[in-house]
Design a protein around this motif. Sequence first.
Motif, mmCIF file in Angstrom:
data_model
loop_
_atom_site.group_PDB
_atom_site.id
_atom_site.type_symbol
_atom_site.label_atom_id
_atom_site.label_comp_id
_atom_site.label_asym_id
_atom_site.label_seq_id
_atom_site.Cartn_x
_atom_site.Cartn_y
_atom_site.Cartn_z
ATOM 1 N N ALA A 40 -6.047 17.138 -28.400
ATOM 2 C CA ALA A 40 -6.164 15.922 -27.597
ATOM 3 C C ALA A 40 -6.990 14.871 -28.316
ATOM 4 C CB ALA A 40 -6.801 16.258 -26.251
ATOM 5 N N VAL A 41 -7.746 15.286 -29.349
ATOM 6 C CA VAL A 41 -8.689 14.354 -29.981
ATOM 7 C C VAL A 41 -7.955 13.202 -30.664
ATOM 8 C CG1 VAL A 41 -10.443 14.136 -31.763
ATOM 9 C CG2 VAL A 41 -10.452 16.112 -30.265
ATOM 10 N N LEU A 42 -6.905 13.515 -31.453
ATOM 11 C CA LEU A 42 -6.285 12.459 -32.267
ATOM 12 C C LEU A 42 -5.674 11.329 -31.438
ATOM 13 C CD1 LEU A 42 -5.602 11.487 -35.173
ATOM 14 C CD2 LEU A 42 -3.405 12.578 -34.869
ATOM 15 N N PRO A 43 -4.769 11.628 -30.457
ATOM 16 C CA PRO A 43 -4.207 10.501 -29.700
ATOM 17 C C PRO A 43 -5.256 9.699 -28.956
ATOM 18 C CG PRO A 43 -3.399 12.604 -28.843
ATOM 19 C CD PRO A 43 -4.133 12.903 -30.096
ATOM 20 N N LEU A 44 -6.236 10.389 -28.354
ATOM 21 C CA LEU A 44 -7.271 9.660 -27.624
ATOM 22 C C LEU A 44 -8.108 8.818 -28.574
ATOM 23 C CD1 LEU A 44 -8.373 12.293 -24.981
ATOM 24 C CD2 LEU A 44 -7.193 10.152 -24.606
ATOM 25 N N ALA A 45 -8.443 9.373 -29.743
ATOM 26 C CA ALA A 45 -9.237 8.612 -30.709
ATOM 27 C C ALA A 45 -8.466 7.373 -31.156
ATOM 28 C CB ALA A 45 -9.575 9.490 -31.905
ATOM 29 N N LEU A 46 -7.163 7.534 -31.444
ATOM 30 C CA LEU A 46 -6.349 6.382 -31.863
ATOM 31 C C LEU A 46 -6.344 5.318 -30.776
ATOM 32 C CD1 LEU A 46 -3.190 7.905 -33.610
ATOM 33 C CD2 LEU A 46 -5.099 6.712 -34.660
ATOM 34 N N LEU A 47 -6.141 5.760 -29.510
ATOM 35 C CA LEU A 47 -6.095 4.800 -28.408
ATOM 36 C C LEU A 47 -7.435 4.089 -28.258
ATOM 37 C CD1 LEU A 47 -4.159 6.847 -25.701
ATOM 38 C CD2 LEU A 47 -3.351 4.824 -26.872
ATOM 39 N N TRP A 48 -8.530 4.848 -28.323
ATOM 40 C CA TRP A 48 -9.848 4.242 -28.126
ATOM 41 C C TRP A 48 -10.175 3.257 -29.239
ATOM 42 C CZ3 TRP A 48 -12.258 9.577 -26.659
ATOM 43 C CH2 TRP A 48 -12.083 9.782 -25.280
ATOM 44 N N PHE A 49 -9.961 3.685 -30.488
ATOM 45 C CA PHE A 49 -10.302 2.794 -31.600
ATOM 46 C C PHE A 49 -9.391 1.566 -31.627
ATOM 47 C CE2 PHE A 49 -12.561 6.470 -33.491
ATOM 48 C CZ PHE A 49 -13.757 5.833 -33.748
ATOM 49 N N ALA A 50 -8.153 1.710 -31.147
ATOM 50 C CA ALA A 50 -7.242 0.566 -31.132
ATOM 51 C C ALA A 50 -7.493 -0.327 -29.919
ATOM 52 C CB ALA A 50 -5.793 1.048 -31.119
ATOM 53 N N GLY A 51 -8.367 0.081 -29.025
ATOM 54 C CA GLY A 51 -8.650 -0.730 -27.851
ATOM 55 C C GLY A 51 -7.527 -0.735 -26.834
ATOM 56 N N VAL A 52 -6.706 0.314 -26.821
ATOM 57 C CA VAL A 52 -5.638 0.412 -25.829
ATOM 58 C C VAL A 52 -6.158 1.252 -24.668
ATOM 59 C CG1 VAL A 52 -3.292 1.223 -25.389
ATOM 60 C CG2 VAL A 52 -3.895 0.348 -27.636
ATOM 61 N N PRO A 53 -6.084 0.732 -23.440
ATOM 62 C CA PRO A 53 -6.581 1.520 -22.306
ATOM 63 C C PRO A 53 -5.797 2.833 -22.167
ATOM 64 C CG PRO A 53 -5.726 -0.614 -21.583
ATOM 65 C CD PRO A 53 -5.561 -0.568 -23.054
ATOM 66 N N VAL A 54 -6.529 3.901 -21.902
ATOM 67 C CA VAL A 54 -5.870 5.210 -21.809
ATOM 68 C C VAL A 54 -4.899 5.248 -20.630
ATOM 69 C CG1 VAL A 54 -6.275 7.668 -21.496
ATOM 70 C CG2 VAL A 54 -7.731 6.364 -23.011
ATOM 71 N N TRP A 55 -5.228 4.514 -19.559
ATOM 72 C CA TRP A 55 -4.326 4.529 -18.397
ATOM 73 C C TRP A 55 -2.948 4.036 -18.751
ATOM 74 C CZ3 TRP A 55 -2.040 0.003 -17.341
ATOM 75 C CH2 TRP A 55 -2.709 -1.181 -17.652
ATOM 76 N N PHE A 56 -2.880 3.132 -19.722
ATOM 77 C CA PHE A 56 -1.560 2.625 -20.122
ATOM 78 C C PHE A 56 -0.714 3.755 -20.705
ATOM 79 C CE2 PHE A 56 1.292 0.723 -23.293
ATOM 80 C CZ PHE A 56 1.979 -0.156 -22.479
ATOM 81 N N ALA A 57 -1.351 4.554 -21.590
ATOM 82 C CA ALA A 57 -0.637 5.690 -22.194
ATOM 83 C C ALA A 57 -0.299 6.726 -21.127
ATOM 84 C CB ALA A 57 -1.489 6.307 -23.294
ATOM 85 N N VAL A 58 -1.235 6.968 -20.200
ATOM 86 C CA VAL A 58 -0.991 7.957 -19.146
ATOM 87 C C VAL A 58 0.172 7.506 -18.273
ATOM 88 C CG1 VAL A 58 -1.973 9.031 -17.106
ATOM 89 C CG2 VAL A 58 -3.336 8.819 -19.163
ATOM 90 N N ARG A 59 0.240 6.193 -18.028
ATOM 91 C CA ARG A 59 1.351 5.701 -17.218
ATOM 92 C C ARG A 59 2.689 5.904 -17.917
ATOM 93 N NH1 ARG A 59 0.906 -0.265 -15.101
ATOM 94 N NH2 ARG A 59 2.168 -0.513 -16.971
ATOM 95 N N ARG A 60 2.701 5.715 -19.241
ATOM 96 C CA ARG A 60 3.936 5.987 -19.986
ATOM 97 C C ARG A 60 4.345 7.445 -19.795
ATOM 98 N NH1 ARG A 60 7.032 2.404 -20.618
ATOM 99 N NH2 ARG A 60 8.194 3.837 -21.937
ATOM 100 N N VAL A 61 3.354 8.342 -19.890
ATOM 101 C CA VAL A 61 3.648 9.774 -19.729
ATOM 102 C C VAL A 61 4.289 10.023 -18.368
ATOM 103 C CG1 VAL A 61 2.653 12.073 -19.564
ATOM 104 C CG2 VAL A 61 1.798 10.476 -21.275
ATOM 105 N N LEU A 62 3.699 9.433 -17.317
ATOM 106 C CA LEU A 62 4.204 9.684 -15.959
ATOM 107 C C LEU A 62 5.611 9.129 -15.786
ATOM 108 C CD1 LEU A 62 1.046 9.063 -13.770
ATOM 109 C CD2 LEU A 62 2.063 11.218 -14.514
ATOM 110 N N ILE A 63 5.847 7.919 -16.330
ATOM 111 C CA ILE A 63 7.173 7.315 -16.190
ATOM 112 C C ILE A 63 8.239 8.181 -16.842
ATOM 113 C CG2 ILE A 63 8.593 5.351 -16.942
ATOM 114 C CD1 ILE A 63 6.104 3.610 -16.639
ATOM 115 N N LEU A 64 7.902 8.792 -17.971
ATOM 116 C CA LEU A 64 8.901 9.531 -18.729
ATOM 117 C C LEU A 64 9.045 10.976 -18.290
ATOM 118 C CD1 LEU A 64 7.980 8.116 -22.218
ATOM 119 C CD2 LEU A 64 10.039 7.655 -20.933
#
Lengths: 257, 360
Positions: free
Chosen positions: A50-74
Amino acid sequence: MHHHFIDRFAMRHSPIHRLDARAKLLAVLSYTVVLISFDRYTVTDLAPLAVLPLALLWFAGVPVWFAVRRVLILSPFILMLVLMSPFYDRTPQAVAFGPWHYTVSGGWLTAADISIKFALGVMALTALMCSTRFALLLEALRRLGLPQVVVMQLGFLYRYLFVLIDEAMRVRRARDFRGAALAPVGRRLAAAGGVIGTLFIRTLDRSQRIHLAMATRGYRGEPHSLCQLRFTSTDVVFLLVVALYLAACRWGYPKWF
Amino acid sequence: MISPLLGMHMANELLSVPIAGLTLVIAVAAVAIAALRARRLATDDRLPLMGVMGAFVFAAQMINFSLPGMPGTSGHLGGGVLLAILMGPAAAIVTMTAILIVQCLLFQDGGLLALGCNIINMGVVPSLIGWWFYRLLLGPPSRAAAWRQYLAAWLACVAGVTAGAALVPVQAAVSGVLQVPLSHFLGVMIGVHLIIGLCEGGLTFAVIAYLRRVRPELMGLDPSGLPASVRRPGFGAVLVSLLVTALLLSGVISWFASSLPDGLEWSYRGHGYGTTGQAVENRSPAVAAVDRWQSKWSPLTDYTRRETPLGQAPGEGTAESASGWPQPDGWSSLAGILGTVVTLSLVYGAARVMRSTARA
């Protein structure tokens, strides 16, 4: 609907955005390989991944909820399969977590395993897309050996995606206002066929116009792009860190504790 | 296609790494051949055509129509077979490949490693089979009656879409990831896609009939020799398509039902763990064959490093313990999760600090 819908984070600036698109693509690809190579019953071994995707999202300044929402939609299709597996796999599996020991049926472990892998895979891909402009990604794909013809098709597809979707929605709205939903099935089908047929003809005409526009701007069979990729030492360091991390996740982790 | 079933894309998690690699290689070869052919056929002015057509397929999927008898659901076009009929299989395969790559990258629909499977299942197979069936049934296009066009479009869609969808369970089963037995998964996928094929066929016919009327030269027809009136498929043709779909569906359902007692049987046996010590068994010879094949040739059987040389099933050479799985050590899993949480909080803190200094 606009490109903002998919590009909302790709135009920002961050250390992750500045990395070479090839480096990020290779990192996410090898991450996915490692992710799905794990055994279906070793759910807890997935935690460090779980470290790599979360680290990429955090360092890129992308809110994690956005990624989580993609997961739920798909998730619906995979969720259907996940919910079926506890009924089929009833092999007893010993589960231990700290001082606690349980025995559960293997199906629940499979279900947890597939959902975690799905969520992490989608999050890694979201992190890649939210930190890389699509044009740069296409250039990276081209440099990595995707044929020029396919890269150009991808470019056209991306460019005209929302133009045509907007057009389709306008035509659909016009049809719905005219009460097409109340017509008998045959008429409804014919109306949908007519709308799609019209869109097809317009698309043919549009591609002719695009070709003419390209020709007048001096297109001679070789596309030119302003996107330049530079593979710097930062990218080398990034790839090395990712490789070490993935190797540690895959082979090192259970034996270290 | 029916809306809730949009996400029929193969996911990474249903594949093993070797199968993902193999399907990717097959897909790359198929697309390369298609790209060469499309290039040869296409003149320069058709270069933007395939890409923009990809955008057209996305747009066409926005055009829905509500299905009769199933309130709340609406059908829409999948697009692969229609493209193959209108543009030929080579251009359709290239276009569908572009669509699937964009769906994977931009919309994260279908995994990165499953791209090969998706290109085969939703691009190559529906385009080729659909186009072939359509040509086969239609005969000379200028003289084809409306009922014949309708049946050709319907059969092309049913065959193409179902064949592609049926590959999904096969790929998952060969990968050995999923516990759902092949016959059940296959039954569900085929059953659902028979209905999807029926809707898709009707819509495809409607589009083709419209184009024949409005732009006959596009369909390779002589504009002068065509009747100007609206062409309808006729009641008989629709009835035939409905009846055949119903027959096929009942066949699938009875097959599904006949394989169901197996499932109940395992769940009974599951508590006593049977005589073999294995609660899960599938009696289907196809699955057994696939299992045998996989346990022989998969480099990572059951995801542990294999103990026996390739080409030999695990039970054959060495004696294996009946339980099969090592007892997990609870402390290592706890430590792993705690370690991950600590690492994640460190990473989060670093990211916060970095972003706040960048902003200042």
